[in-house]
Design an enzyme around this catalytic site. Structure first.
Site, PDB file in Angstrom:
ATOM      1  N   CYS A   1       0.982  -1.385   0.312  1.00 25.48           N
ATOM      2  CA  CYS A   1       0.011   0.206  -0.045  1.00 25.48           C
ATOM      3  C   CYS A   1       0.509   1.189  -0.221  1.00 25.48           C
ATOM      4  CB  CYS A   1      -0.913  -0.059   1.108  1.00 25.48           C
ATOM      5  SG  CYS A   1      -1.863   1.663   1.122  1.00 25.48           S
TER       6      CYS A   1
ATOM      7  N   CYS B   1      -7.681  -1.392   1.981  1.00 26.23           N
ATOM      8  CA  CYS B   1      -6.336  -2.188   3.276  1.00 26.23           C
ATOM      9  C   CYS B   1      -6.615  -1.653   4.420  1.00 26.23           C
ATOM     10  CB  CYS B   1      -4.990  -0.921   2.826  1.00 26.23           C
ATOM     11  SG  CYS B   1      -3.564  -1.283   4.230  1.00 26.23           S
TER      12      CYS B   1
ATOM     13  N   CYS C   1      -9.436  -6.296  -8.162  1.00 20.52           N
ATOM     14  CA  CYS C   1      -9.235  -5.356  -9.738  1.00 20.52           C
ATOM     15  C   CYS C   1      -9.064  -3.695  -8.352  1.00 20.52           C
ATOM     16  CB  CYS C   1     -10.921  -5.358 -10.188  1.00 20.52           C
ATOM     17  SG  CYS C   1     -10.818  -3.482 -11.788  1.00 20.52           S
TER      18      CYS C   1
END
Length: 197
Positions: free
Chosen positions: A95, A141, A166
């Site tokens: 992330c 996340c 996705c």
């Protein structure tokens, strides 16, 4: 603050709806955790993210299809330039907001959708939320709660999970030195650029 590029558009995921739950698909991938201090305000996030990253991660905007592959400096463009493939065999994707590992490199596959696709996340790294449109599931996340994209299930891709995460490429950074378990396998035929028929 610089203006957000008009390439990004608002997503119905901007409003949080329903309970948050950890990604519950059975996974063979071991958990990996990273530690990083997180901003505690919108202003703090604006200092660590670019305007486009902020729009996607913190406001649930969506990058247009192909943005990551066609825009210099973005994830898939740089993968092709530096590694000669959008599907490197080693490393992991983390992330950009908090550095938490989200996906192992071998779980990435070509779905033909225009965004980076993965068949599974690092256990505990991804949370699912019902999308306000009622037909999709948002993924975020688990550490910084940043919007990543959506997960689609039972589409028929020949992956171990029959899932397609996705993900907006702008949310990810690639670390070629990150380790991944040996039992994490690439999907034959879907990691060399072929689109399934």
């Amino acid at each position: 603050m610089a203006a957000v590029l008009p390439l990004l558009f608002a997503s119905p995921c901007a409003a949080l709806v329903g309970p948050v739950r950890a990604h519950s698909a059975p996974s063979r991938l071991p958990a990996v955790r990273a530690t990083a201090p997180l901003p505690d305000s919108e202003e703090g996030w604006m200092t660590v993210l670019s305007p486009n990253q902020f729009a996607v991660l913190r406001k649930a905007a969506t990058e247009p299809p192909g943005f990551s592959e066609l825009t210099e400096g973005e994830l898939e463009f740089e993968l092709k330039k530096n590694f000669k493939s959008k599907y490197p065999d080693q490393g992991a994707y983390a992330c950009v907001g908090c550095n938490q590992p989200l996906y192992y490199a071998r779980t990435k596959f070509n779905s033909g959708c225009g965004w980076p696709a993965f068949y599974d996340g690092v256990p505990g790294a991804i949370e699912e939320r019902p999308d306000p449109d009622g037909s999709r599931v948002e993924i975020v996340c688990s550490k910084c709660k940043g919007h990543l994209g959506h997960v689609f299930k039972n589409e028929g891709f020949p992956t171990p999970t029959n899932e397609r995460h996705c993900v907006n490429g702008i949310c990810l950074k690639y670390d070629p030195t990150a380790s991944q378990p040996e039992d994490v396998k690439a999907v034959p035929g879907l990691t060399m650029g072929e689109i399934p028929k």
